[in-house]
Design a protein around this motif. Structure first.
Motif, PDB file in Angstrom:
ATOM      1  N   VAL A 239     -16.506  -8.660 -64.927  1.00 16.58           N
ATOM      2  CA  VAL A 239     -16.633  -9.977 -65.552  1.00 16.58           C
ATOM      3  C   VAL A 239     -16.435  -9.853 -67.056  1.00 16.58           C
ATOM      4  CG1 VAL A 239     -18.227 -11.875 -66.038  1.00 16.58           C
ATOM      5  CG2 VAL A 239     -18.103 -10.925 -63.737  1.00 16.58           C
TER       6      VAL A 239
ATOM      7  N   VAL B 218     -16.132 -17.664 -62.057  1.00 16.59           N
ATOM      8  CA  VAL B 218     -15.994 -17.133 -63.421  1.00 16.59           C
ATOM      9  C   VAL B 218     -14.882 -17.877 -64.147  1.00 16.59           C
ATOM     10  CG1 VAL B 218     -15.491 -15.088 -64.796  1.00 16.59           C
ATOM     11  CG2 VAL B 218     -16.832 -14.866 -62.706  1.00 16.59           C
TER      12      VAL B 218
ATOM     13  N   THR C  54     -22.524 -16.925 -62.021  1.00 18.33           N
ATOM     14  CA  THR C  54     -21.465 -16.875 -61.004  1.00 18.33           C
ATOM     15  C   THR C  54     -21.697 -15.820 -59.941  1.00 18.33           C
ATOM     16  OG1 THR C  54     -20.145 -15.252 -62.239  1.00 18.33           O
ATOM     17  CG2 THR C  54     -19.823 -17.581 -62.772  1.00 18.33           C
TER      18      THR C  54
ATOM     19  N   TYR D 226     -22.271 -13.732 -65.602  1.00 11.92           N
ATOM     20  CA  TYR D 226     -22.521 -12.962 -64.384  1.00 11.92           C
ATOM     21  C   TYR D 226     -23.735 -13.512 -63.644  1.00 11.92           C
ATOM     22  CZ  TYR D 226     -23.110  -9.024 -61.230  1.00 11.92           C
ATOM     23  OH  TYR D 226     -23.232  -8.258 -60.094  1.00 11.92           O
TER      24      TYR D 226
END
Length: 763
Positions: free
Chosen positions: A504, A544, A537, A534
């Motif tokens: 991410v 994201v 999502t 993070y």
């Protein structure tokens, strides 16, 4: 036949040719409303039990007969079709129902080509008409005291229509705000807020609208109203996003409205000025977290010589299957390979060979397709023409194909399609055919795909097959299709996982570098952003990307709560589409309990039987909406697959239903804690507080404080005692003394002395 109009939005009434129709009994009105809303024929026994549950069957049927007679008389013998066993609306009768008219206006907006969460200028007229049709709640002021089933039917219809109205009003505010016509926008926003005075996004919208229209004092007063209603109803303070917006308006830093109909600045917490001049072009998000899968796909493709290969991409919705496949197709095209895509669509499982037809037509549209098709033998070319008749234009005068009911006809047909695909996808490099969303493929297409996969030997082609494994469908056919190819080494199956926090971070860094390379603040805050992203999502790539897009547009505040972006909400709704009513009710109940929940609490709070709860949970597990995580205190425990799914279910549950469920959860937990070591008093107190039962909440917060004090959790005990006091616990003196004790232990001696003095004054 005359025209009959039935008005159910508001106090129910019936009109024939604009003349009111008088009906003698409330049960007759209820019966006609029920038949009109359901549009289904019902048995006499079912209707009798529905409207007269306290009667025995004979008496109930007799009462139904008399009610039908009165209703038929009022309707002049038309609009109802009645026989000895069933009752329903007469087919083809000219019945106008305001609920149907209301929903048809909303449905018009879904034909304009934009997501349901957005609006466009063409939406304005139907939305206004829908709002005008909604005079009041469904059958307002009407009720049957002796028919709880009808009352429940009326309640759920009313709640569903209120949610639809709320969405329509929100879209109307969007349209008028985007056009800077703030007068109507404020009117519709106030009506939206009246549906739920605790809905903070509506308060924020009104604050912004007032500020934009030059009514700064009204905007600040709206914040005070929000604070007051939240304190009175829930005993909580506004969200940080609401307070941030208040401070922004107070300091004359109100953001400018946008004229973009696809994006609305009124998202929660958008308090920074938005610059709409010279917008940055949308950048493509960097493909991250798929290095292993990408290497496996390239390796399999590079090994194709005289034998083809299947690449199967599996994963939940939003995991990135389509994106990965499209990147691979782009790589193959760059090498000069022929590529084509076919896709299955939800609800089209009865359209035979849908994705295959799409592939053949796409191949026909290629510039050099006619030359390639010249190499296909005539008998095979004729077979392919069964699916795509326009192929005949490429080679006129094809022979007539034999009927498909002859022996071996299906094999000839499949081979004809295979030979046509082989000719159009041949070249220096192996061609690539991508079949997406095969979880919705029809049976005929799966039969043909199975035929193709089993004949990859001697056919230099790459087949990419992608399907979702999170919707509970039976994917046995797809797995069986791959079995033989896997055993022969001609198939590679890739299950895509969610992104890690490091991945991410890579995605955020690529977005910042592409869109904000000159913004040092963006780089310095990226670490905090990654952690927040993070957490929000849980590593699902689509989530994201959607959150990053919302952040880039200024739709999400740097702090406070983040609203669900439209793409995330739409994806979650699509996953819920196939869930039964029982499953959705269990999900609603579970969302109130929390991210994790146990079987016993869910069963007791939902009111479902043990068998219904087991079946519902098995369905939800099959759809991968919840997962079983083990047992606690000898009862199975479950978890939502994603926190945003729980958030969506909770937000879309009405306030009245949420309060009811919180009360049931609190009572279930309290009953269990009296029998065994169960939930802590703090959890029970929390549910009682959200249920609106302040007396019970105050008592359990006091118990929670005493428990925390016994465990030397002094700060937590102090918080519990203060909450109990704020909720009006009758032992105010004892609580002030307990608060003083905790403050003494925490070293807050001045505050402790004040608490002791207050306690003494109350004795």
């Amino acid at each position: 036949m005359s025209r009959l109009a039935l008005y159910l939005l508001g106090a129910p009434r019936i009109e024939r040719d604009s003349v009111p129709v008088g009906v003698d009994t409330r049960k007759a009105v209820a019966l006609f409303a029920y038949l009109a809303m359901t549009r289904q024929r019902r048995t006499r026994d079912a209707l009798a039990a529905f409207l007269w549950p306290e009667y025995d069957q004979t008496s109930a049927r007799a009462t139904l007969r008399r009610t039908l007679s009165a209703l038929n008389k009022a309707l002049a013998g038309a609009w109802l079709e009645v026989d000895r066993e069933t009752i329903g609306l007469a087919p083809g009768s000219d019945l106008w129902l305001d609920v149907d008219a209301f929903r048809s206006r909303l449905a018009q907006c879904r034909t304009h080509g934009h997501p349901p969460s957005e609006s466009c200028p063409r939406c304005l007229a139907p939305l206004k008409e829908a709002a005008e049709l909604y005079r009041d709640n469904f059958m307002a002021g009407f009720g049957l005291r002796d028919s709880p089933d009808f009352d429940e039917f009326q309640f759920f219809q009313s709640e569903g229509l209120r949610r639809e109205l709320a969405g329509a009003l929100e879209q109307l505010v969007r349209c008028y705000a985007a056009a800077r016509d703030f007068g109507p926008a404020i009117q519709y926003a106030r009506r939206w807020l009246s549906l739920d005075r605790l809905h903070e996004p509506a308060h924020r919208q009104l604050m912004l609208l007032y500020a934009w229209s030059g009514q700064r004092a009204a905007a600040l007063q709206q914040y005070r109203e929000c604070v007051q209603v939240l304190e009175q109803e829930l005993g909580v303070a506004p969200l940080e996003a609401t307070t941030q917006l208040y401070n922004s308006i107070k300091e004359n830093r109100t953001p400018d409205p946008t004229l973009d109909f696809g994006f609305w600045i009124l998202e929660p917490g958008s308090i920074q000025p938005t610059k709409t001049q010279n917008p940055k072009p949308k950048t493509q998000n960097h493909l991250v977290g798929r290095a292993t899968e990408w290497a496996a796909m390239l390796d399999a493709y590079n090994r194709i010589s005289d034998k083809g290969h299947v690449l199967a991409l599996l994963g939940e919705a939003g995991i990135g299957k389509t994106r990965l496949a499209e990147e691979f197709l782009g790589q193959a095209r760059a090498k000069g390979a022929a590529t084509v895509t076919g896709r299955s669509y939800e609800g089209e499982a009865n359209l035979a060979y849908g994705p295959v037809i799409g592939v053949l037509r796409a191949l026909l549209d290629r510039p050099n397709s006619e030359q390639q098709l010249e190499n296909v033998p005539v008998q095979w070319f004729s077979e392919a023409a069964r699916l795509v008749p326009e192929i005949v234009a490429v080679r006129p005068g094809l022979p007539t194909t034999p009927p498909l009911d002859n022996p071996g006809a299906q094999s000839r047909f499949f081979e004809g399609v295979r030979q046509t695909l082989l000719a159009t996808c041949s070249g220096k490099h192996p061609g690539v055919i991508f079949f997406d969303d095969l979880q919705w493929a029809d049976t005929a297409s799966l039969d043909l795909l199975t035929y193709l996969v089993r004949r990859l030997d001697g056919w230099p082609l790459c087949l990419i097959l992608a399907w979702r494994n999170d919707q509970g469908q039976d994917n046995h056919r797809l797995q069986q299709m791959l079995g033989g190819a896997q055993r022969s080494g001609l198939a590679t199956v890739l299950s895509l996982p969610r992104l890690s926090q490091l991945e991410v971070s890579d995605l955020v860094r690529s977005a910042v570098d592409a869109g904000e390379s000159n913004n040092a603040d963006a780089h310095s805050s990226s670490h905090a952003l990654v952690s927040r992203l993070y957490s929000e999502t849980e590593g699902l790539p689509l989530f994201v990307v959607e959150y990053l897009a919302a952040l880039a547009k200024g739709q999400q505040p740097p702090g406070g709560d983040w609203a669900l972006p439209g793409g995330v909400r739409d994806l979650l709704h699509s996953r819920l589409g196939a869930v039964s009513d029982t499953g959705k009710q269990l999900l609603n109940t579970a969302s109130v309990i929390g991210r994790s929940f146990d079987f016993d609490t869910l069963r007791e709070a939902s009111g479902r039987s043990e068998e219904e709860t087991v079946s519902g949970l098995e369905e939800l597990i099959g759809h991968r909406l919840v997962v079983e995580v083990g047992t606690v205190e000898h009862t199975p425990t479950y978890d939502f697959n994603h926190e945003k799914l729980r958030t969506l279910m909770y937000e879309e549950t009405s306030l009245a239903r949420r309060r009811l469920l919180h009360r049931r959860v609190a009572e279930a937990l309290r009953a269990r804690s009296s029998r065994e070591v169960g939930a802590t008093p703090g959890v029970i107190a929390h549910h009682y507080m959200l249920a609106g039962n302040e007396a019970a909440a105050a008592e359990h917060f006091k118990l929670a404080g005493e428990q925390a004090r016994s465990l030397y959790a002094n700060a937590e005990a102090l918080s519990h005692f203060r909450t109990s006091l704020a909720l009006g616990h009758p032992d105010a003196s004892g609580l002030h003394e307990a608060i003083g004790d905790m403050q003494t232990l925490l070293g807050e001696y001045g505050a402790a002395l004040s608490s002791y003095e207050t306690a003494a004054s109350l004795l």
